[in-house]
Design a protein around this motif. Structure first.
Motif, PDB file in Angstrom:
ATOM      1  N   LEU A 213       0.800  -1.227   0.000  1.00  0.00           N
ATOM      2  CA  LEU A 213       0.000   0.000   0.000  1.00  0.00           C
ATOM      3  C   LEU A 213       0.834   1.278   0.000  1.00  0.00           C
ATOM      4  CD1 LEU A 213      -2.745  -1.125   2.534  1.00  0.00           C
ATOM      5  CD2 LEU A 213      -2.937  -0.970   0.043  1.00  0.00           C
ATOM      6  N   SER A 214       2.141   1.160  -0.188  1.00  0.00           N
ATOM      7  CA  SER A 214       3.007   2.338  -0.091  1.00  0.00           C
ATOM      8  C   SER A 214       2.736   3.375  -1.181  1.00  0.00           C
ATOM      9  CB  SER A 214       4.479   1.929  -0.132  1.00  0.00           C
ATOM     10  OG  SER A 214       4.804   1.367  -1.389  1.00  0.00           O
ATOM     11  N   GLU A 215       2.152   2.950  -2.296  1.00  0.00           N
ATOM     12  CA  GLU A 215       1.861   3.874  -3.378  1.00  0.00           C
ATOM     13  C   GLU A 215       0.362   3.996  -3.624  1.00  0.00           C
ATOM     14  OE1 GLU A 215       4.159   2.812  -6.824  1.00  0.00           O
ATOM     15  OE2 GLU A 215       6.005   2.689  -5.669  1.00  0.00           O
TER      16      GLU A 215
ATOM     17  N   ALA B 275      -3.506   6.194   1.677  1.00  0.00           N
ATOM     18  CA  ALA B 275      -3.079   7.479   2.243  1.00  0.00           C
ATOM     19  C   ALA B 275      -4.292   8.317   2.635  1.00  0.00           C
ATOM     20  CB  ALA B 275      -2.200   8.235   1.247  1.00  0.00           C
ATOM     21  N   GLN B 276      -5.336   8.308   1.804  1.00  0.00           N
ATOM     22  CA  GLN B 276      -6.553   9.063   2.100  1.00  0.00           C
ATOM     23  C   GLN B 276      -7.267   8.481   3.315  1.00  0.00           C
ATOM     24  OE1 GLN B 276      -7.756  11.975   0.277  1.00  0.00           O
ATOM     25  NE2 GLN B 276      -8.709  12.045   2.296  1.00  0.00           N
TER      26      GLN B 276
ATOM     27  N   PRO C 143       4.353  10.098   0.547  1.00  0.00           N
ATOM     28  CA  PRO C 143       3.864  11.207  -0.290  1.00  0.00           C
ATOM     29  C   PRO C 143       2.432  11.595   0.081  1.00  0.00           C
ATOM     30  CG  PRO C 143       4.782   9.427  -1.635  1.00  0.00           C
ATOM     31  CD  PRO C 143       4.689   8.913  -0.232  1.00  0.00           C
ATOM     32  N   THR C 144       2.061  12.802  -0.297  1.00  0.00           N
ATOM     33  CA  THR C 144       0.685  13.258  -0.073  1.00  0.00           C
ATOM     34  C   THR C 144      -0.262  12.491  -0.993  1.00  0.00           C
ATOM     35  OG1 THR C 144       0.780  14.959  -1.783  1.00  0.00           O
ATOM     36  CG2 THR C 144       1.486  15.613   0.456  1.00  0.00           C
TER      37      THR C 144
ATOM     38  N   ASN D  50      -1.752  10.450  -6.325  1.00  0.00           N
ATOM     39  CA  ASN D  50      -2.679  10.461  -7.463  1.00  0.00           C
ATOM     40  C   ASN D  50      -1.988  10.911  -8.739  1.00  0.00           C
ATOM     41  OD1 ASN D  50      -5.201   9.491  -6.494  1.00  0.00           O
ATOM     42  ND2 ASN D  50      -5.484  11.393  -5.380  1.00  0.00           N
ATOM     43  N   THR D  51      -1.166  11.936  -8.649  1.00  0.00           N
ATOM     44  CA  THR D  51      -0.471  12.453  -9.834  1.00  0.00           C
ATOM     45  C   THR D  51       0.519  11.443 -10.381  1.00  0.00           C
ATOM     46  OG1 THR D  51      -0.696  14.744  -9.093  1.00  0.00           O
ATOM     47  CG2 THR D  51       1.040  14.292 -10.701  1.00  0.00           C
TER      48      THR D  51
END
Length: 152
Positions: free
Chosen positions: A71-73, A78-79, A91-92, A97-98
């Protein structure tokens, strides 16, 4: 976990039954076994965002370092951490997402003035677009999936 120990912070680990003897379980101050359907693979438990966030909240976890892979990416993970008031050490959500989409990552790099290798201006959607692009740019050509990694 070693960094947390060096900073006098407590650490919590999660593990699937098959990993019950793994170092990350025994190196943590607390460890929780993940559950899964009997027919599911061990990997599926490490991808269960809802279960991981629930364990973190119940364990009073303040931050999650997702490690590498799994789940690191994941912008969804993250959300979910952010929504639960848990710091995602990585990362944010916006960055994930980007950069999870190679096409949008390339666009962001170009907009930031980062040199990029020659390529298409966007995703190529069919064989005709690929053929036209190759005829224009010439060989060699590398074709990559826009999304995923890790063999996806």
């Amino acid at each position: 976990m070693r960094a947390a120990t060096e900073m006098n912070m407590k650490s919590v680990g999660i593990y699937d039954h098959e990993d019950r003897y793994s170092q990350h379980r025994w190196g943590a101050d607390a460890a929780y076994e993940l559950t899964r359907e009997p027919s599911a693979t061990p990997i599926s438990s490490y991808l269960d965002i809802e279960q991981i966030v629930k364990i973190a909240k119940e364990g009073g976890v303040e931050a999650i370092h997702p490690g590498y892979g799994f789940l690191s990416e994941s912008p969804e993970f993250a959300q979910a951490c952010e929504d639960a008031g848990i710091v995602f050490v990585g990362p944010t959500v916006e960055n994930l997402n980007t950069f999870s989409d190679k096409t949008s990552a390339r666009t962001a790099a170009i907009e930031a003035g980062v040199p990029v290798v020659p390529g298409s201006d966007g995703a190529l959607k069919n064989a005709e677009e690929v053929t036209s692009f190759v005829e224009t740019i010439g060989f060699p050509v590398i074709i990559k999936a826009a999304m995923g990694g890790g063999g996806k």
